[in-house]
Design a protein around this motif. Structure first.
Motif, PDB file in Angstrom:
ATOM      1  N   VAL A  94      63.137  -6.772  33.469  1.00 46.76           N
ATOM      2  CA  VAL A  94      62.571  -7.876  32.697  1.00 46.76           C
ATOM      3  C   VAL A  94      61.097  -7.549  32.447  1.00 46.76           C
ATOM      4  O   VAL A  94      60.518  -6.684  33.099  1.00 46.76           O
ATOM      5  CB  VAL A  94      62.696  -9.233  33.420  1.00 46.76           C
ATOM      6  CG1 VAL A  94      64.150  -9.643  33.564  1.00 46.76           C
ATOM      7  CG2 VAL A  94      62.019  -9.191  34.792  1.00 46.76           C
ATOM      8  N   GLY A 134      62.598 -12.687  30.614  1.00 48.91           N
ATOM      9  CA  GLY A 134      63.737 -12.069  29.954  1.00 48.91           C
ATOM     10  C   GLY A 134      63.890 -12.640  28.560  1.00 48.91           C
ATOM     11  O   GLY A 134      63.515 -13.789  28.300  1.00 48.91           O
ATOM     12  N   SER A 147      69.110 -13.337  32.495  1.00 50.58           N
ATOM     13  CA  SER A 147      67.723 -13.179  32.934  1.00 50.58           C
ATOM     14  C   SER A 147      67.475 -13.945  34.231  1.00 50.58           C
ATOM     15  O   SER A 147      66.816 -13.442  35.148  1.00 50.58           O
ATOM     16  CB  SER A 147      66.759 -13.672  31.842  1.00 50.58           C
ATOM     17  OG  SER A 147      66.815 -12.845  30.700  1.00 50.58           O
TER      18      SER A 147
END
Length: 500
Positions: A280, A295, A383
Protein backbone atom coordinates in the motif's frame (compact mmCIF):
# COMPACT_ATOMS: atom_id res chain seq x y z
CA UNK A 1 -17.46 35.87 12.99
CA UNK A 2 -14.17 34.97 11.31
CA UNK A 3 -13.77 32.79 8.21
CA UNK A 4 -11.24 30.76 6.25
CA UNK A 5 -11.25 29.53 2.67
CA UNK A 6 -10.38 26.01 1.55
CA UNK A 7 -9.38 25.61 -2.10
CA UNK A 8 -9.62 22.07 -3.51
CA UNK A 9 -7.90 21.79 -6.90
CA UNK A 10 -9.33 18.60 -8.35
CA UNK A 11 -8.81 16.84 -11.67
CA UNK A 12 -11.93 18.22 -13.34
CA UNK A 13 -12.76 21.30 -11.27
CA UNK A 14 -11.65 23.60 -8.48
CA UNK A 15 -13.98 24.02 -5.51
CA UNK A 16 -13.64 26.83 -2.98
CA UNK A 17 -15.33 26.74 0.44
CA UNK A 18 -15.95 29.58 2.88
CA UNK A 19 -15.98 28.12 6.39
CA UNK A 20 -16.73 29.91 9.66
CA UNK A 21 -15.38 29.31 13.16
CA UNK A 22 -18.14 26.77 13.86
CA UNK A 23 -17.02 24.61 10.95
CA UNK A 24 -20.09 25.55 8.89
CA UNK A 25 -19.71 25.91 5.13
CA UNK A 26 -21.23 29.34 4.47
CA UNK A 27 -20.67 29.41 0.73
CA UNK A 28 -19.08 27.34 -2.00
CA UNK A 29 -18.25 27.83 -5.67
CA UNK A 30 -16.97 25.35 -8.25
CA UNK A 31 -15.37 26.00 -11.63
CA UNK A 32 -14.49 23.35 -14.21
CA UNK A 33 -11.52 23.06 -16.59
CA UNK A 34 -10.72 20.60 -19.38
CA UNK A 35 -8.47 17.59 -19.65
CA UNK A 36 -6.06 17.38 -22.57
CA UNK A 37 -5.78 13.82 -23.89
CA UNK A 38 -3.83 14.04 -27.14
CA UNK A 39 -3.26 10.30 -27.40
CA UNK A 40 -3.99 7.07 -25.56
CA UNK A 41 -2.49 7.08 -22.07
CA UNK A 42 -1.77 10.83 -22.04
CA UNK A 43 -3.57 13.03 -19.50
CA UNK A 44 -2.56 16.68 -19.21
CA UNK A 45 -3.89 20.08 -18.20
CA UNK A 46 -2.87 23.66 -18.83
CA UNK A 47 -1.84 25.11 -15.42
CA UNK A 48 -3.16 28.48 -16.55
CA UNK A 49 -6.66 27.00 -16.51
CA UNK A 50 -6.23 26.17 -12.82
CA UNK A 51 -5.21 29.73 -12.02
CA UNK A 52 -7.92 31.36 -14.12
CA UNK A 53 -10.70 29.23 -12.68
CA UNK A 54 -9.46 29.47 -9.09
CA UNK A 55 -9.38 33.27 -9.31
CA UNK A 56 -12.84 33.26 -10.91
CA UNK A 57 -14.19 30.99 -8.17
CA UNK A 58 -12.75 33.19 -5.42
CA UNK A 59 -14.19 36.29 -7.07
CA UNK A 60 -17.65 34.69 -7.17
CA UNK A 61 -17.30 33.52 -3.57
CA UNK A 62 -16.41 36.99 -2.29
CA UNK A 63 -19.17 38.57 -4.35
CA UNK A 64 -21.94 36.23 -3.17
CA UNK A 65 -20.91 35.35 0.40
CA UNK A 66 -22.00 38.63 2.00
CA UNK A 67 -19.19 38.74 4.57
CA UNK A 68 -16.57 41.42 5.19
CA UNK A 69 -13.35 40.43 3.42
CA UNK A 70 -11.38 41.60 6.47
CA UNK A 71 -13.03 38.74 8.38
CA UNK A 72 -11.60 36.14 5.98
CA UNK A 73 -8.39 35.42 7.87
CA UNK A 74 -6.77 32.58 5.94
CA UNK A 75 -6.65 30.50 2.77
CA UNK A 76 -5.21 27.03 2.28
CA UNK A 77 -5.15 24.43 -0.48
CA UNK A 78 -5.78 20.81 -1.30
CA UNK A 79 -4.66 19.47 -4.63
CA UNK A 80 -4.58 16.52 -6.99
CA UNK A 81 -1.37 14.62 -6.30
CA UNK A 82 1.66 13.71 -8.43
CA UNK A 83 1.09 16.09 -11.38
CA UNK A 84 4.29 17.51 -12.88
CA UNK A 85 4.55 21.26 -13.48
CA UNK A 86 7.95 22.31 -14.88
CA UNK A 87 9.11 25.92 -14.53
CA UNK A 88 11.98 27.77 -16.20
CA UNK A 89 14.33 30.40 -14.74
CA UNK A 90 11.58 33.04 -15.00
CA UNK A 91 9.10 30.66 -13.30
CA UNK A 92 7.20 30.29 -16.57
CA UNK A 93 5.48 26.98 -17.31
CA UNK A 94 7.46 24.96 -19.87
CA UNK A 95 4.75 22.49 -20.93
CA UNK A 96 1.31 21.25 -19.97
CA UNK A 97 1.16 19.54 -16.61
CA UNK A 98 1.32 15.73 -16.76
CA UNK A 99 -1.38 14.45 -14.40
CA UNK A 100 -1.64 11.64 -11.85
CA UNK A 101 -3.78 9.51 -14.18
CA UNK A 102 -1.33 9.70 -17.10
CA UNK A 103 0.01 6.22 -17.94
CA UNK A 104 2.78 6.90 -20.47
CA UNK A 105 5.62 6.14 -18.03
CA UNK A 106 5.59 2.35 -17.75
CA UNK A 107 9.11 2.19 -19.21
CA UNK A 108 10.40 4.73 -16.70
CA UNK A 109 8.78 2.88 -13.78
CA UNK A 110 10.57 -0.30 -14.84
CA UNK A 111 13.84 1.64 -15.06
CA UNK A 112 13.38 3.05 -11.55
CA UNK A 113 12.55 -0.34 -10.08
CA UNK A 114 15.45 -2.15 -11.76
CA UNK A 115 17.96 0.56 -10.93
CA UNK A 116 17.12 1.16 -7.26
CA UNK A 117 15.69 -2.20 -6.25
CA UNK A 118 14.95 -2.40 -2.52
CA UNK A 119 16.50 1.05 -1.94
CA UNK A 120 13.42 2.63 -3.49
CA UNK A 121 11.18 1.16 -0.79
CA UNK A 122 13.60 1.96 2.01
CA UNK A 123 13.79 5.63 0.96
CA UNK A 124 10.34 6.46 -0.41
CA UNK A 125 8.27 3.63 1.21
CA UNK A 126 6.46 3.26 -2.13
CA UNK A 127 6.88 1.31 -5.35
CA UNK A 128 7.28 3.00 -8.74
CA UNK A 129 3.91 3.49 -10.42
CA UNK A 130 2.94 5.52 -13.47
CA UNK A 131 1.04 8.04 -11.38
CA UNK A 132 4.07 9.32 -9.45
CA UNK A 133 6.12 12.38 -10.38
CA UNK A 134 9.62 10.93 -10.75
CA UNK A 135 8.65 8.73 -13.75
CA UNK A 136 7.16 11.83 -15.39
CA UNK A 137 10.41 13.76 -14.89
CA UNK A 138 12.35 10.90 -16.46
CA UNK A 139 9.92 10.76 -19.40
CA UNK A 140 10.42 14.47 -20.10
CA UNK A 141 14.19 14.07 -19.69
CA UNK A 142 14.20 11.29 -22.30
CA UNK A 143 11.58 12.56 -24.73
CA UNK A 144 11.79 16.36 -24.40
CA UNK A 145 15.42 16.98 -23.43
CA UNK A 146 15.45 20.61 -24.54
CA UNK A 147 12.54 21.39 -22.24
CA UNK A 148 14.07 19.42 -19.41
CA UNK A 149 17.32 21.36 -19.71
CA UNK A 150 15.41 24.63 -19.39
CA UNK A 151 13.71 23.51 -16.16
CA UNK A 152 14.84 25.20 -12.95
CA UNK A 153 12.22 23.81 -10.60
CA UNK A 154 9.13 21.61 -10.53
CA UNK A 155 6.01 21.88 -8.42
CA UNK A 156 2.73 20.02 -8.09
CA UNK A 157 -0.63 21.45 -9.19
CA UNK A 158 -1.85 23.20 -6.05
CA UNK A 159 1.67 24.54 -5.41
CA UNK A 160 1.63 26.28 -8.79
CA UNK A 161 -1.72 27.92 -8.05
CA UNK A 162 -0.43 29.02 -4.64
CA UNK A 163 2.72 30.43 -6.30
CA UNK A 164 0.61 32.45 -8.72
CA UNK A 165 -1.42 33.82 -5.82
CA UNK A 166 1.52 34.63 -3.51
CA UNK A 167 4.70 34.70 -5.59
CA UNK A 168 6.22 32.08 -3.25
CA UNK A 169 7.41 28.66 -4.47
CA UNK A 170 7.40 25.59 -2.26
CA UNK A 171 5.85 22.20 -1.53
CA UNK A 172 4.46 20.60 1.61
CA UNK A 173 5.58 17.18 2.85
CA UNK A 174 2.30 15.39 2.14
CA UNK A 175 2.45 16.26 -1.56
CA UNK A 176 6.23 15.76 -1.75
CA UNK A 177 5.75 12.19 -0.52
CA UNK A 178 3.88 11.41 -3.74
CA UNK A 179 6.76 12.42 -6.01
CA UNK A 180 8.95 9.32 -5.36
CA UNK A 181 11.79 11.75 -4.65
CA UNK A 182 11.25 12.30 -0.93
CA UNK A 183 12.92 10.40 1.87
CA UNK A 184 9.63 9.95 3.67
CA UNK A 185 11.00 9.29 7.15
CA UNK A 186 13.83 11.85 7.01
CA UNK A 187 11.49 14.47 5.56
CA UNK A 188 14.03 15.61 2.95
CA UNK A 189 14.59 15.29 -0.77
CA UNK A 190 16.65 12.20 -1.55
CA UNK A 191 20.09 13.12 -2.85
CA UNK A 192 20.66 9.46 -3.68
CA UNK A 193 17.62 9.18 -5.94
CA UNK A 194 18.35 12.48 -7.68
CA UNK A 195 21.98 11.54 -8.32
CA UNK A 196 21.06 8.05 -9.51
CA UNK A 197 18.87 9.46 -12.30
CA UNK A 198 20.93 12.61 -12.97
CA UNK A 199 18.20 14.95 -11.78
CA UNK A 200 19.54 18.20 -10.26
CA UNK A 201 18.33 18.31 -6.67
CA UNK A 202 17.91 22.06 -7.17
CA UNK A 203 14.80 21.17 -9.23
CA UNK A 204 13.13 20.16 -5.98
CA UNK A 205 11.43 23.12 -4.25
CA UNK A 206 11.74 24.12 -0.60
CA UNK A 207 9.69 21.95 1.79
CA UNK A 208 7.20 23.20 4.34
CA UNK A 209 4.53 21.93 6.75
CA UNK A 210 0.96 21.96 5.46
CA UNK A 211 -0.19 24.46 8.12
CA UNK A 212 2.76 26.88 7.71
CA UNK A 213 1.98 30.39 6.52
CA UNK A 214 3.78 31.00 3.23
CA UNK A 215 2.81 34.60 2.56
CA UNK A 216 -0.06 36.87 1.60
CA UNK A 217 -1.90 37.54 -1.64
CA UNK A 218 -0.29 39.43 -4.50
CA UNK A 219 -1.86 42.81 -5.40
CA UNK A 220 -3.23 41.54 -8.71
CA UNK A 221 -4.98 38.68 -6.89
CA UNK A 222 -6.60 40.99 -4.33
CA UNK A 223 -7.69 43.28 -7.16
CA UNK A 224 -9.25 40.44 -9.14
CA UNK A 225 -10.89 38.57 -6.25
CA UNK A 226 -11.76 41.34 -3.83
CA UNK A 227 -9.94 39.54 -1.00
CA UNK A 228 -7.91 41.51 1.54
CA UNK A 229 -4.14 41.89 1.24
CA UNK A 230 -3.89 40.86 4.92
CA UNK A 231 -5.34 37.38 4.29
CA UNK A 232 -2.79 34.76 5.34
CA UNK A 233 -1.97 31.98 2.88
CA UNK A 234 -1.00 28.52 4.13
CA UNK A 235 0.84 25.76 2.28
CA UNK A 236 -1.96 23.17 2.20
CA UNK A 237 -1.64 19.49 1.40
CA UNK A 238 -2.24 16.59 -0.94
CA UNK A 239 -5.90 15.84 -1.59
CA UNK A 240 -5.89 12.54 0.27
CA UNK A 241 -4.09 14.05 3.27
CA UNK A 242 -6.55 16.96 3.32
CA UNK A 243 -9.46 14.56 2.94
CA UNK A 244 -8.18 12.75 6.01
CA UNK A 245 -7.89 16.00 7.97
CA UNK A 246 -11.41 16.96 6.91
CA UNK A 247 -12.70 13.59 8.14
CA UNK A 248 -10.82 13.85 11.45
CA UNK A 249 -8.35 11.04 10.66
CA UNK A 250 -5.68 12.33 13.03
CA UNK A 251 -4.84 9.62 15.56
CA UNK A 252 -3.76 6.00 15.56
CA UNK A 253 -6.43 3.62 14.32
CA UNK A 254 -8.48 6.33 12.61
CA UNK A 255 -9.43 5.09 9.13
CA UNK A 256 -11.29 6.66 6.22
CA UNK A 257 -13.03 5.22 3.18
CA UNK A 258 -13.41 7.78 0.40
CA UNK A 259 -15.32 6.82 -2.73
CA UNK A 260 -15.13 9.21 -5.65
CA UNK A 261 -14.11 8.37 -9.20
CA UNK A 262 -11.44 6.27 -7.57
CA UNK A 263 -11.70 4.80 -4.08
CA UNK A 264 -9.30 5.25 -1.21
CA UNK A 265 -8.92 3.52 2.14
CA UNK A 266 -6.61 5.58 4.31
CA UNK A 267 -5.44 4.83 7.84
CA UNK A 268 -3.53 7.17 10.16
CA UNK A 269 -0.08 5.94 11.11
CA UNK A 270 2.29 7.18 13.81
CA UNK A 271 4.58 4.14 13.64
CA UNK A 272 7.13 5.12 11.00
CA UNK A 273 8.69 1.66 11.24
CA UNK A 274 5.57 -0.24 10.16
CA UNK A 275 6.56 -1.83 6.88
CA UNK A 276 3.90 -2.61 4.30
CA UNK A 277 6.66 -3.53 1.80
CA UNK A 278 5.08 -1.43 -0.92
CA UNK A 279 1.74 -3.28 -0.85
CA UNK A 280 0.00 0.00 0.00
CA UNK A 281 1.12 3.62 -0.27
CA UNK A 282 2.85 5.14 2.76
CA UNK A 283 2.87 8.95 2.75
CA UNK A 284 3.55 11.88 5.06
CA UNK A 285 0.35 13.29 6.55
CA UNK A 286 -0.65 16.95 6.67
CA UNK A 287 -0.34 16.63 10.45
CA UNK A 288 3.22 17.17 11.61
CA UNK A 289 5.38 14.09 12.27
CA UNK A 290 2.73 11.63 11.18
CA UNK A 291 1.92 9.41 8.21
CA UNK A 292 -0.86 7.46 6.59
CA UNK A 293 -1.12 4.17 4.78
CA UNK A 294 -3.40 4.12 1.75
CA UNK A 295 -4.84 1.61 -0.66
CA UNK A 296 -6.50 2.62 -3.93
CA UNK A 297 -9.24 1.18 -6.12
CA UNK A 298 -8.88 2.93 -9.47
CA UNK A 299 -12.47 2.58 -10.67
CA UNK A 300 -14.62 2.73 -7.53
CA UNK A 301 -17.28 5.39 -8.14
CA UNK A 302 -16.39 5.20 -11.83
CA UNK A 303 -17.69 1.62 -11.90
CA UNK A 304 -21.05 2.83 -10.61
CA UNK A 305 -21.19 5.80 -13.01
CA UNK A 306 -20.29 3.46 -15.90
CA UNK A 307 -23.05 1.05 -14.88
CA UNK A 308 -25.61 3.85 -14.54
CA UNK A 309 -24.61 5.49 -17.83
CA UNK A 310 -24.78 2.18 -19.68
CA UNK A 311 -27.88 0.57 -18.15
CA UNK A 312 -29.86 3.34 -16.42
CA UNK A 313 -28.93 6.65 -18.11
CA UNK A 314 -32.27 8.30 -17.43
CA UNK A 315 -32.43 7.48 -13.73
CA UNK A 316 -30.93 9.35 -10.81
CA UNK A 317 -28.35 7.65 -8.61
CA UNK A 318 -30.94 7.60 -5.84
CA UNK A 319 -33.39 5.72 -8.07
CA UNK A 320 -30.71 3.28 -9.22
CA UNK A 321 -29.49 2.55 -5.70
CA UNK A 322 -33.02 1.77 -4.53
CA UNK A 323 -32.26 -1.55 -6.29
CA UNK A 324 -30.10 -2.47 -3.30
CA UNK A 325 -33.19 -3.24 -1.22
CA UNK A 326 -34.55 -5.61 -3.87
CA UNK A 327 -31.54 -7.93 -3.96
CA UNK A 328 -30.17 -9.82 -0.95
CA UNK A 329 -26.60 -9.75 0.34
CA UNK A 330 -24.48 -11.61 -2.21
CA UNK A 331 -26.71 -10.52 -5.14
CA UNK A 332 -27.99 -14.08 -5.53
CA UNK A 333 -24.56 -15.44 -6.40
CA UNK A 334 -23.44 -12.63 -8.73
CA UNK A 335 -19.97 -11.04 -8.35
CA UNK A 336 -18.60 -7.92 -10.00
CA UNK A 337 -14.91 -6.91 -10.04
CA UNK A 338 -14.36 -3.14 -10.52
CA UNK A 339 -11.30 -3.33 -12.74
CA UNK A 340 -12.62 -1.08 -15.50
CA UNK A 341 -9.40 0.95 -15.56
CA UNK A 342 -7.02 -1.69 -14.22
CA UNK A 343 -6.32 -1.96 -10.51
CA UNK A 344 -3.93 -0.39 -8.01
CA UNK A 345 -4.28 -2.17 -4.64
CA UNK A 346 -3.33 -4.91 -4.13
CA UNK A 347 -2.47 -5.87 -7.71
CA UNK A 348 -0.95 -2.81 -9.48
CA UNK A 349 -2.11 -4.24 -12.80
CA UNK A 350 -2.92 -1.84 -15.64
CA UNK A 351 -4.11 -4.66 -17.93
CA UNK A 352 -6.75 -6.38 -15.77
CA UNK A 353 -10.37 -5.63 -16.64
CA UNK A 354 -13.68 -6.03 -14.86
CA UNK A 355 -16.01 -9.00 -14.77
CA UNK A 356 -19.49 -10.10 -13.86
CA UNK A 357 -19.16 -13.69 -12.65
CA UNK A 358 -22.04 -16.06 -12.01
CA UNK A 359 -24.76 -14.62 -14.27
CA UNK A 360 -27.77 -16.84 -14.76
CA UNK A 361 -31.25 -16.42 -16.22
CA UNK A 362 -32.83 -15.56 -12.87
CA UNK A 363 -30.74 -12.43 -12.26
CA UNK A 364 -32.55 -9.10 -12.59
CA UNK A 365 -31.19 -5.57 -12.68
CA UNK A 366 -31.26 -5.11 -8.88
CA UNK A 367 -28.86 -8.05 -8.59
CA UNK A 368 -26.45 -6.39 -11.01
CA UNK A 369 -26.69 -3.08 -9.16
CA UNK A 370 -26.00 -4.77 -5.84
CA UNK A 371 -23.14 -6.79 -7.32
CA UNK A 372 -21.51 -3.55 -8.56
CA UNK A 373 -21.77 -1.94 -5.10
CA UNK A 374 -20.52 -5.08 -3.35
CA UNK A 375 -17.64 -5.50 -5.82
CA UNK A 376 -16.44 -1.93 -5.27
CA UNK A 377 -16.61 -2.50 -1.52
CA UNK A 378 -14.82 -5.87 -1.72
CA UNK A 379 -11.98 -4.16 -3.60
CA UNK A 380 -11.67 -1.57 -0.82
CA UNK A 381 -11.78 -4.36 1.77
CA UNK A 382 -8.60 -5.77 0.25
CA UNK A 383 -6.77 -2.64 1.41
CA UNK A 384 -8.28 -2.90 4.89
CA UNK A 385 -7.18 -6.52 5.12
CA UNK A 386 -3.63 -5.51 4.16
CA UNK A 387 -3.64 -3.02 7.04
CA UNK A 388 -4.96 -5.63 9.45
CA UNK A 389 -2.39 -8.19 8.31
CA UNK A 390 0.34 -5.80 9.51
CA UNK A 391 -1.18 -5.49 12.97
CA UNK A 392 -3.38 -2.43 12.55
CA UNK A 393 -6.63 -2.58 14.51
CA UNK A 394 -9.50 -1.10 12.50
CA UNK A 395 -12.87 -1.00 14.22
CA UNK A 396 -14.31 2.35 13.08
CA UNK A 397 -14.21 3.82 9.58
CA UNK A 398 -15.34 7.28 8.49
CA UNK A 399 -16.96 7.05 5.06
CA UNK A 400 -16.90 10.10 2.77
CA UNK A 401 -17.57 10.85 -0.88
CA UNK A 402 -20.19 9.27 -3.08
CA UNK A 403 -20.20 6.07 -1.04
CA UNK A 404 -21.45 8.02 1.99
CA UNK A 405 -24.53 9.43 0.28
CA UNK A 406 -26.61 6.25 0.44
CA UNK A 407 -27.46 4.56 3.74
CA UNK A 408 -27.88 1.12 2.18
CA UNK A 409 -24.35 1.33 0.75
CA UNK A 410 -23.03 2.48 4.14
CA UNK A 411 -24.57 -0.63 5.74
CA UNK A 412 -22.96 -2.79 3.05
CA UNK A 413 -19.62 -1.16 3.90
CA UNK A 414 -20.11 -1.93 7.61
CA UNK A 415 -20.93 -5.57 6.85
CA UNK A 416 -18.15 -6.16 4.31
CA UNK A 417 -15.49 -4.26 6.30
CA UNK A 418 -16.72 -5.80 9.58
CA UNK A 419 -16.36 -2.42 11.25
CA UNK A 420 -18.53 0.43 12.48
CA UNK A 421 -18.98 2.90 9.63
CA UNK A 422 -19.52 6.57 10.48
CA UNK A 423 -21.35 9.17 8.41
CA UNK A 424 -20.49 12.85 8.91
CA UNK A 425 -22.96 15.72 9.14
CA UNK A 426 -21.06 18.08 6.86
CA UNK A 427 -18.78 16.04 4.62
CA UNK A 428 -16.82 18.29 2.28
CA UNK A 429 -13.72 16.15 1.79
CA UNK A 430 -10.38 17.71 0.90
CA UNK A 431 -11.75 21.26 0.69
CA UNK A 432 -12.79 21.10 4.33
CA UNK A 433 -9.37 19.69 5.25
CA UNK A 434 -7.72 22.65 3.53
CA UNK A 435 -9.98 25.04 5.44
CA UNK A 436 -9.08 23.28 8.70
CA UNK A 437 -5.37 23.71 7.98
CA UNK A 438 -6.01 27.44 7.56
CA UNK A 439 -8.09 27.57 10.75
CA UNK A 440 -5.34 25.85 12.72
CA UNK A 441 -2.68 28.03 11.09
CA UNK A 442 -4.65 31.15 12.03
CA UNK A 443 -4.56 30.08 15.67
CA UNK A 444 -8.25 29.31 16.08
CA UNK A 445 -7.31 26.00 17.70
CA UNK A 446 -4.23 24.72 19.51
CA UNK A 447 -4.19 21.48 17.48
CA UNK A 448 -5.68 19.93 14.35
CA UNK A 449 -7.41 17.43 16.62
CA UNK A 450 -9.19 20.25 18.45
CA UNK A 451 -10.24 21.70 15.11
CA UNK A 452 -11.56 18.31 14.01
CA UNK A 453 -13.61 17.94 17.19
CA UNK A 454 -15.31 21.23 16.37
CA UNK A 455 -15.63 20.87 12.61
CA UNK A 456 -16.50 17.17 12.12
CA UNK A 457 -19.72 15.80 13.55
CA UNK A 458 -20.98 12.21 13.21
CA UNK A 459 -24.67 11.94 12.34
CA UNK A 460 -25.09 8.18 11.85
CA UNK A 461 -23.34 4.97 12.80
CA UNK A 462 -23.76 1.73 10.87
CA UNK A 463 -22.98 -1.43 12.83
CA UNK A 464 -21.97 -4.69 11.15
CA UNK A 465 -24.57 -7.45 11.32
CA UNK A 466 -22.90 -10.72 12.37
CA UNK A 467 -24.85 -13.09 10.05
CA UNK A 468 -24.27 -10.79 7.05
CA UNK A 469 -20.59 -10.36 7.96
CA UNK A 470 -20.18 -14.15 7.82
CA UNK A 471 -21.97 -14.37 4.49
CA UNK A 472 -19.84 -11.60 3.01
CA UNK A 473 -16.65 -13.18 4.32
CA UNK A 474 -17.46 -16.37 2.41
CA UNK A 475 -18.27 -14.37 -0.74
CA UNK A 476 -15.08 -12.29 -0.33
CA UNK A 477 -13.00 -15.46 -0.52
CA UNK A 478 -14.69 -16.22 -3.86
CA UNK A 479 -14.17 -12.61 -5.02
CA UNK A 480 -10.44 -12.91 -4.36
CA UNK A 481 -10.23 -15.82 -6.80
CA UNK A 482 -11.53 -13.76 -9.72
CA UNK A 483 -8.37 -11.71 -10.30
CA UNK A 484 -5.92 -14.63 -10.68
CA UNK A 485 -8.51 -16.52 -12.72
CA UNK A 486 -9.09 -13.69 -15.22
CA UNK A 487 -5.65 -12.06 -15.44
CA UNK A 488 -4.56 -14.11 -18.45
CA UNK A 489 -7.94 -13.73 -20.15
CA UNK A 490 -7.83 -9.93 -19.76
CA UNK A 491 -4.35 -9.80 -21.29
CA UNK A 492 -5.48 -11.88 -24.27
CA UNK A 493 -8.57 -9.73 -24.79
CA UNK A 494 -6.55 -6.52 -24.78
CA UNK A 495 -5.73 -6.83 -28.51
CA UNK A 496 -9.42 -6.82 -29.36
CA UNK A 497 -10.25 -3.71 -27.31
CA UNK A 498 -8.41 -1.44 -29.69
CA UNK A 499 -9.80 -2.87 -32.91
CA UNK A 500 -12.33 -0.75 -34.74
Amino acid sequence: MKYVIGIDLGTSAVKVLLVNQEGTVCSEVSKEYPLIQSQSGFSEQDPEDWVTQTIAALKDLVRTADVAVEDIEGISYSGQMHGLVLLDAQNQVLRNAILWNDTRTTKQCKQITETLGEKLLSITRNVALEGFTLPKLLWVKENEPDLFNQAVTFVLPKDYVRFRMTGKLGMDYSDAAGTLLLDVIAGAWSTEICETFDIPIALCPALTESFDVVGTLLPNVTDETGLSETTKVFAGGADNACGAVGAGILSDGDTMCSIGTSGVVLSFEENQHRDFRGKVHFFNHAKENSYYAMGVTLAAGFSLSWFKGTFAPDESYEELLSDLRESPAGARGLIFTPYLAGERTPYADAMIRGSFIGIDGNHKRPDFTRAVIEGITFSLKESIELFRSEGKVIRRIVSIGGGAKNDDWLQIQADIFNATVLKLENEQGPGMGAAMLAAFGCGWFDSLEACARKFTRVTKEFQPSTPTVRQYEELYQVYRQVYPSTKSVSAQLNQFRHEQ
